[in-house]
Design a protein around this motif. Structure first.
Motif, PDB file in Angstrom:
ATOM      1  N   GLY A  45       0.801  -1.218   0.000  1.00  8.53           N
ATOM      2  CA  GLY A  45       0.000   0.000   0.000  1.00  8.53           C
ATOM      3  C   GLY A  45       0.833   1.266   0.000  1.00  8.53           C
ATOM      4  O   GLY A  45       0.294   2.362  -0.099  1.00  8.53           O
ATOM      5  N   LEU A  46       2.175   1.109   0.120  1.00  8.43           N
ATOM      6  CA  LEU A  46       3.069   2.265   0.133  1.00  8.43           C
ATOM      7  C   LEU A  46       4.064   2.181  -1.011  1.00  8.43           C
ATOM      8  O   LEU A  46       4.449   1.097  -1.443  1.00  8.43           O
ATOM      9  CB  LEU A  46       3.868   2.347   1.429  1.00  8.43           C
ATOM     10  CG  LEU A  46       3.117   2.566   2.723  1.00  8.43           C
ATOM     11  CD1 LEU A  46       4.101   2.737   3.866  1.00  8.43           C
ATOM     12  CD2 LEU A  46       2.204   3.767   2.631  1.00  8.43           C
ATOM     13  N   GLN A  80      -3.085   4.828   8.984  1.00  4.93           N
ATOM     14  CA  GLN A  80      -3.794   4.115  10.038  1.00  4.93           C
ATOM     15  C   GLN A  80      -4.681   3.033   9.451  1.00  4.93           C
ATOM     16  O   GLN A  80      -4.789   1.946  10.010  1.00  4.93           O
ATOM     17  CB  GLN A  80      -4.615   5.081  10.888  1.00  4.93           C
ATOM     18  CG  GLN A  80      -3.774   5.903  11.832  1.00  4.93           C
ATOM     19  CD  GLN A  80      -4.576   6.966  12.564  1.00  4.93           C
ATOM     20  OE1 GLN A  80      -5.730   7.233  12.244  1.00  4.93           O
ATOM     21  NE2 GLN A  80      -3.937   7.610  13.539  1.00  4.93           N
ATOM     22  N   ARG A  81      -5.295   3.314   8.293  1.00  3.09           N
ATOM     23  CA  ARG A  81      -6.120   2.296   7.634  1.00  3.09           C
ATOM     24  C   ARG A  81      -5.291   1.096   7.179  1.00  3.09           C
ATOM     25  O   ARG A  81      -5.813   0.001   7.037  1.00  3.09           O
ATOM     26  CB  ARG A  81      -6.863   2.895   6.442  1.00  3.09           C
ATOM     27  CG  ARG A  81      -8.044   3.726   6.876  1.00  3.09           C
ATOM     28  CD  ARG A  81      -8.916   4.073   5.697  1.00  3.09           C
ATOM     29  NE  ARG A  81      -8.607   5.453   5.329  1.00  3.09           N
ATOM     30  CZ  ARG A  81      -8.633   5.936   4.111  1.00  3.09           C
ATOM     31  NH1 ARG A  81      -8.963   5.186   3.095  1.00  3.09           N
ATOM     32  NH2 ARG A  81      -8.363   7.198   3.879  1.00  3.09           N
ATOM     33  N   LEU A  82      -3.988   1.336   6.957  1.00  7.11           N
ATOM     34  CA  LEU A  82      -3.087   0.246   6.571  1.00  7.11           C
ATOM     35  C   LEU A  82      -2.444  -0.422   7.789  1.00  7.11           C
ATOM     36  O   LEU A  82      -1.635  -1.328   7.646  1.00  7.11           O
ATOM     37  CB  LEU A  82      -1.972   0.779   5.655  1.00  7.11           C
ATOM     38  CG  LEU A  82      -2.401   1.369   4.318  1.00  7.11           C
ATOM     39  CD1 LEU A  82      -1.200   1.972   3.603  1.00  7.11           C
ATOM     40  CD2 LEU A  82      -3.070   0.314   3.459  1.00  7.11           C
ATOM     41  N   GLY A  83      -2.789   0.063   8.979  1.00  6.40           N
ATOM     42  CA  GLY A  83      -2.196  -0.474  10.198  1.00  6.40           C
ATOM     43  C   GLY A  83      -0.795   0.059  10.455  1.00  6.40           C
ATOM     44  O   GLY A  83       0.003  -0.573  11.146  1.00  6.40           O
ATOM     45  N   LEU A  84      -0.504   1.239   9.923  1.00  6.45           N
ATOM     46  CA  LEU A  84       0.820   1.849  10.061  1.00  6.45           C
ATOM     47  C   LEU A  84       0.693   3.209  10.727  1.00  6.45           C
ATOM     48  O   LEU A  84      -0.392   3.774  10.802  1.00  6.45           O
ATOM     49  CB  LEU A  84       1.474   2.008   8.684  1.00  6.45           C
ATOM     50  CG  LEU A  84       1.676   0.732   7.869  1.00  6.45           C
ATOM     51  CD1 LEU A  84       2.052   1.069   6.436  1.00  6.45           C
ATOM     52  CD2 LEU A  84       2.738  -0.141   8.510  1.00  6.45           C
ATOM     53  N   LEU A  86       2.784   7.150  11.008  1.00  5.04           N
ATOM     54  CA  LEU A  86       3.744   8.012  10.321  1.00  5.04           C
ATOM     55  C   LEU A  86       5.069   8.142  11.071  1.00  5.04           C
ATOM     56  O   LEU A  86       6.137   8.028  10.456  1.00  5.04           O
ATOM     57  CB  LEU A  86       3.119   9.389  10.096  1.00  5.04           C
ATOM     58  CG  LEU A  86       3.936  10.394   9.299  1.00  5.04           C
ATOM     59  CD1 LEU A  86       4.360   9.817   7.951  1.00  5.04           C
ATOM     60  CD2 LEU A  86       3.133  11.673   9.110  1.00  5.04           C
ATOM     61  N   ALA A  87       5.031   8.361  12.371  1.00  8.71           N
ATOM     62  CA  ALA A  87       6.273   8.582  13.123  1.00  8.71           C
ATOM     63  C   ALA A  87       7.253   7.413  12.992  1.00  8.71           C
ATOM     64  O   ALA A  87       8.426   7.640  12.668  1.00  8.71           O
ATOM     65  CB  ALA A  87       5.966   8.887  14.582  1.00  8.71           C
ATOM     66  N   PRO A  88       6.827   6.168  13.212  1.00  9.61           N
ATOM     67  CA  PRO A  88       7.773   5.065  13.044  1.00  9.61           C
ATOM     68  C   PRO A  88       8.266   4.907  11.605  1.00  9.61           C
ATOM     69  O   PRO A  88       9.430   4.568  11.381  1.00  9.61           O
ATOM     70  CB  PRO A  88       6.986   3.823  13.467  1.00  9.61           C
ATOM     71  CG  PRO A  88       5.831   4.322  14.240  1.00  9.61           C
ATOM     72  CD  PRO A  88       5.555   5.712  13.753  1.00  9.61           C
ATOM     73  N   LEU A  89       7.398   5.191  10.633  1.00 10.34           N
ATOM     74  CA  LEU A  89       7.818   5.116   9.233  1.00 10.34           C
ATOM     75  C   LEU A  89       8.920   6.121   8.942  1.00 10.34           C
ATOM     76  O   LEU A  89       9.901   5.811   8.274  1.00 10.34           O
ATOM     77  CB  LEU A  89       6.640   5.385   8.302  1.00 10.34           C
ATOM     78  CG  LEU A  89       5.841   4.195   7.839  1.00 10.34           C
ATOM     79  CD1 LEU A  89       4.678   4.652   6.975  1.00 10.34           C
ATOM     80  CD2 LEU A  89       6.682   3.207   7.087  1.00 10.34           C
ATOM     81  N   ARG A  90       8.744   7.345   9.431  1.00 13.25           N
ATOM     82  CA  ARG A  90       9.768   8.378   9.240  1.00 13.25           C
ATOM     83  C   ARG A  90      11.077   7.962   9.915  1.00 13.25           C
ATOM     84  O   ARG A  90      12.152   8.135   9.343  1.00 13.25           O
ATOM     85  CB  ARG A  90       9.306   9.710   9.815  1.00 13.25           C
ATOM     86  CG  ARG A  90       8.351  10.440   8.943  1.00 13.25           C
ATOM     87  CD  ARG A  90       8.056  11.807   9.526  1.00 13.25           C
ATOM     88  NE  ARG A  90       7.036  12.458   8.741  1.00 13.25           N
ATOM     89  CZ  ARG A  90       6.995  13.765   8.531  1.00 13.25           C
ATOM     90  NH1 ARG A  90       7.887  14.547   9.042  1.00 13.25           N
ATOM     91  NH2 ARG A  90       6.037  14.282   7.793  1.00 13.25           N
TER      92      ARG A  90
END
Length: 113
Positions: A45-46, A80-84, A86-90
């Motif tokens: 999804g990303l 959030q809909r993907l279960g993710l 933003l902060a941890p991804l960054r």
């Protein structure tokens, strides 16, 4: 043929200076290689896209969904809909980027006479 589900593109702009004083000579090649490496480990999804940051007025990280720019809160809701989140991804992206910069600089150093 079923349509592909929309993927959130995380557009990361990379400063040429992170590759040293000659960074402008290497940034396009680095970004192309780093994009491939980021894509290999991107959650479903990303989509990561790394490009040179030549205009410092543009943010380091932007979010696109089907060619529409999203705000941080909109991107956060989509994630959030993907279960993710933003902060941890960054954080993971910054760590991965630092590793790739170090590796790239080492390969440049090994080319010196």
């Amino acid at each position: 043929m079923t349509p592909h589900p929309a993927r959130l593109t995380l557009l990361m702009r990379i400063e040429p200076g992170c590759l040293g004083p000659d960074g402008k000579l290497h940034i396009a090649t680095f970004c192309a290689a780093a994009t491939r490496l980021f894509a290999a480990s991107a959650p479903q999804g990303l989509c990561w896209q790394l490009i040179p940051r030549h205009d410092k007025r543009l943010p380091e990280l932007s979010f696109l969904l089907q060619d529409q720019t999203l705000t941080d809160p909109q991107a956060e809701r989509y994630l959030q809909r993907l279960g993710l989140a933003l902060a941890p991804l960054r954080e993971q992206a910054d760590e991965r980027l630092a590793e790739l910069v170090d590796r790239y600089l080492k390969t440049l150093g090994s080319r010196s006479p």
